[in-house]
Scaffold this motif. Structure first.
Motif, mmCIF file in Angstrom:
data_model
loop_
_atom_site.group_PDB
_atom_site.id
_atom_site.type_symbol
_atom_site.label_atom_id
_atom_site.label_comp_id
_atom_site.label_asym_id
_atom_site.label_seq_id
_atom_site.Cartn_x
_atom_site.Cartn_y
_atom_site.Cartn_z
ATOM 1 N N ASP A 35 35.590 48.415 40.742
ATOM 2 C CA ASP A 35 34.824 47.464 41.554
ATOM 3 C C ASP A 35 33.662 46.948 40.710
ATOM 4 O O ASP A 35 32.509 47.329 40.907
ATOM 5 C CB ASP A 35 34.324 48.138 42.831
ATOM 6 N N ASP A 36 33.980 46.067 39.761
ATOM 7 C CA ASP A 36 32.969 45.587 38.819
ATOM 8 C C ASP A 36 32.912 44.066 38.774
ATOM 9 O O ASP A 36 32.562 43.482 37.752
ATOM 10 C CB ASP A 36 33.225 46.155 37.416
ATOM 11 N N GLU A 37 33.241 43.406 39.889
ATOM 12 C CA GLU A 37 33.074 41.959 39.947
ATOM 13 C C GLU A 37 31.596 41.603 39.832
ATOM 14 O O GLU A 37 30.714 42.364 40.253
ATOM 15 C CB GLU A 37 33.640 41.395 41.253
ATOM 16 N N ALA A 38 31.320 40.435 39.283
ATOM 17 C CA ALA A 38 29.938 40.021 39.068
ATOM 18 C C ALA A 38 29.149 39.959 40.374
ATOM 19 O O ALA A 38 27.948 40.230 40.400
ATOM 20 C CB ALA A 38 29.910 38.657 38.375
ATOM 21 N N SER A 39 29.821 39.620 41.481
ATOM 22 C CA SER A 39 29.127 39.489 42.758
ATOM 23 C C SER A 39 28.600 40.817 43.286
ATOM 24 O O SER A 39 27.740 40.837 44.165
ATOM 25 C CB SER A 39 30.075 38.876 43.796
ATOM 26 N N LEU A 40 29.091 41.947 42.764
ATOM 27 C CA LEU A 40 28.628 43.263 43.205
ATOM 28 C C LEU A 40 27.390 43.729 42.447
ATOM 29 O O LEU A 40 26.808 44.765 42.789
ATOM 30 C CB LEU A 40 29.748 44.299 43.063
ATOM 31 N N GLY A 41 26.996 42.997 41.402
ATOM 32 C CA GLY A 41 25.822 43.377 40.632
ATOM 33 C C GLY A 41 26.126 44.496 39.654
ATOM 34 O O GLY A 41 27.191 45.116 39.685
ATOM 35 N N GLN A 85 26.202 48.104 38.093
ATOM 36 C CA GLN A 85 26.243 49.486 38.557
ATOM 37 C C GLN A 85 26.094 49.580 40.078
ATOM 38 O O GLN A 85 25.143 50.164 40.609
ATOM 39 C CB GLN A 85 25.176 50.312 37.837
ATOM 40 N N PRO A 86 27.047 49.019 40.809
ATOM 41 C CA PRO A 86 26.961 49.041 42.269
ATOM 42 C C PRO A 86 27.189 50.434 42.838
ATOM 43 O O PRO A 86 27.856 51.277 42.237
ATOM 44 C CB PRO A 86 28.076 48.088 42.692
ATOM 45 N N VAL A 87 26.616 50.660 44.012
ATOM 46 C CA VAL A 87 26.898 51.867 44.793
ATOM 47 C C VAL A 87 27.989 51.511 45.794
ATOM 48 O O VAL A 87 27.845 50.569 46.578
ATOM 49 C CB VAL A 87 25.638 52.378 45.518
ATOM 50 N N ILE A 88 29.094 52.254 45.770
ATOM 51 C CA ILE A 88 30.214 52.036 46.685
ATOM 52 C C ILE A 88 30.346 53.282 47.549
ATOM 53 O O ILE A 88 30.480 54.397 47.033
ATOM 54 C CB ILE A 88 31.534 51.780 45.935
ATOM 55 N N ALA A 89 30.278 53.097 48.869
ATOM 56 C CA ALA A 89 30.415 54.210 49.808
ATOM 57 C C ALA A 89 31.747 54.082 50.529
ATOM 58 O O ALA A 89 32.013 53.078 51.194
ATOM 59 C CB ALA A 89 29.263 54.202 50.810
ATOM 60 N N GLY A 118 25.940 55.042 39.936
ATOM 61 C CA GLY A 118 25.634 54.950 38.505
ATOM 62 C C GLY A 118 26.635 54.071 37.783
ATOM 63 O O GLY A 118 26.967 52.967 38.215
ATOM 64 N N ALA A 119 27.129 54.570 36.655
ATOM 65 C CA ALA A 119 28.030 53.796 35.794
ATOM 66 C C ALA A 119 29.504 54.029 36.122
ATOM 67 O O ALA A 119 30.366 53.735 35.290
ATOM 68 C CB ALA A 119 27.759 54.152 34.334
ATOM 69 N N THR A 120 29.801 54.526 37.325
ATOM 70 C CA THR A 120 31.192 54.846 37.657
ATOM 71 C C THR A 120 32.104 53.629 37.540
ATOM 72 O O THR A 120 33.223 53.726 37.025
ATOM 73 C CB THR A 120 31.278 55.432 39.074
ATOM 74 N N GLN A 121 31.650 52.461 37.996
ATOM 75 C CA GLN A 121 32.493 51.270 37.922
ATOM 76 C C GLN A 121 32.586 50.722 36.501
ATOM 77 O O GLN A 121 33.532 50.011 36.170
ATOM 78 C CB GLN A 121 31.967 50.189 38.870
ATOM 79 N N ASP A 122 31.597 51.051 35.648
ATOM 80 C CA ASP A 122 31.640 50.624 34.245
ATOM 81 C C ASP A 122 32.639 51.443 33.445
ATOM 82 O O ASP A 122 33.371 50.905 32.601
ATOM 83 C CB ASP A 122 30.269 50.776 33.590
ATOM 84 N N ASP A 123 32.676 52.745 33.710
ATOM 85 C CA ASP A 123 33.382 53.666 32.816
ATOM 86 C C ASP A 123 34.632 54.284 33.413
ATOM 87 O O ASP A 123 35.341 55.012 32.712
ATOM 88 C CB ASP A 123 32.432 54.787 32.379
ATOM 89 N N TRP A 124 34.931 54.035 34.694
ATOM 90 C CA TRP A 124 36.080 54.659 35.341
ATOM 91 C C TRP A 124 36.866 53.620 36.141
ATOM 92 O O TRP A 124 36.329 52.613 36.574
ATOM 93 C CB TRP A 124 35.640 55.782 36.282
#
Length: 303
Positions: free
Chosen positions: A193-199, A201-205, A249-255
């Motif tokens: 979930d790393d679309e630009a609209s999410l900003g 290092q987004p927090v996803i719950a 954190g960096a979960t969407q960047d690295d996973w």
């Protein structure tokens, strides 16, 4: 003709014997011996000395898959992009309350099947979805229209999840993607979930209701791996009825993460993924992924 003479003529004893050809002598300087095959044919002469060379690439083991099934906070990686964290609350909702919420949302949300585009071809997602928020959401080259009027139950759940997700009042979520997995054949493939609209290092719950499914993560390979996930770290998180999982954190960047198909009997499951979405920068193509260098995004986003 006598029998003895006839036998001798048949055996060719009357024919002249050919002279034997002498074998070529092996030069004394050649320290090798010919290997003779089982059919008496000389094989290629090989050197008697064998030299072992270490493999160019080091031998690697595929890391074992980790399982997270207990409540707690987990730091799953530390990279230049930052720390990737998961927080699991297996019984965020009591079972009786989760039962009632599940039945209401299953019957009353505007479920539909979204069409995406992959490699120039359209395909129907193997699940049903709906999107709530003030802005539309674009991913996989397809845009979901926003339902601006939230179901009252969703508003209450957003408040509870926000309070559980942050410090000092919690993370404020302004959008919600709802997924309905009708049975074990429904799924979602590997993605971030790393679309630009999410900003950045987004927090996803992620709140789960209904039958349990396995939520899987795999670490993105380093550039020198050329996209090879063979030796990627992997994590499996079983998510049951009423469970809450936070990705921070960096979960969407690295996973990447997925919910794979499970062909044995599985009942319906609703997954509510709360997030915050922002207007995309002017001139930026909707749904485009962000590229990160360190902790800062290459694209500046504004609220």
């Amino acid at each position: 003709m006598s029998d003895k003479r006839q036998r001798a003529r048949v055996q060719g004893s009357w024919a002249k014997q050919l002279p034997k050809q002498p074998r070529p002598a092996v030069p004394p300087s050649q320290n090798a011996t010919p290997a003779v095959a089982s059919w008496g044919i000389h094989q290629q002469i090989t050197s008697a000395n064998f030299e072992f060379h270490q493999p160019i690439k080091p031998v690697r083991d595929v890391p074992p898959e980790k399982v997270i099934d207990q409540a707690g906070d987990y730091e799953i990686s530390h990279e230049p992009s930052g720390v990737s964290r998961l927080r699991l609350v297996p019984s965020f909702l009591p079972a009786d309350k989760a039962d009632w919420i599940f039945s209401k949302l299953l019957a009353e949300l505007p479920w539909s099947q979204k069409t995406n585009v992959r490699q120039g071809e359209a395909y129907a997602e193997p699940r049903l979805t709906c999107w709530f928020g003030e802005l539309p959401y674009t991913y996989a080259r397809s845009t979901m229209a926003a339902n601006t009027k939230w179901h009252p139950l969703l508003l209450n759940l957003r408040r509870a999840v926000s309070e559980a997700s942050g410090v000092g009042g919690g993370e404020r979520f302004n959008s919600l993607l709802c997924n309905l997995y009708r049975d074990g054949h429904d799924s979602i493939g590997w993605h971030s979930d790393d679309e630009a609209s999410l900003g950045p290092q987004p927090v996803i719950a992620s709140l789960s209701l209904g039958d349990s499914r396995v939520f899987s993560l795999r670490k993105k390979p380093r550039p020198e791996e050329n996209g090879d996930y063979t030796y990627a770290e992997r994590i499996k998180v079983p998510l049951g009825h009423g469970a809450l999982l936070l990705m921070e954190g960096a979960t969407q960047d690295d996973w990447q993460h997925q919910v794979a198909k499970e062909y044995h009997d599985r009942g319906p499951r609703i997954n509510l993924t709360f997030r915050s979405i922002f207007p995309e920068p002017q001139g930026h193509r909707p749904g485009t992924k962000l590229r990160f260098t360190g902790r800062q995004a290459d694209v500046n986003l504004t609220n």
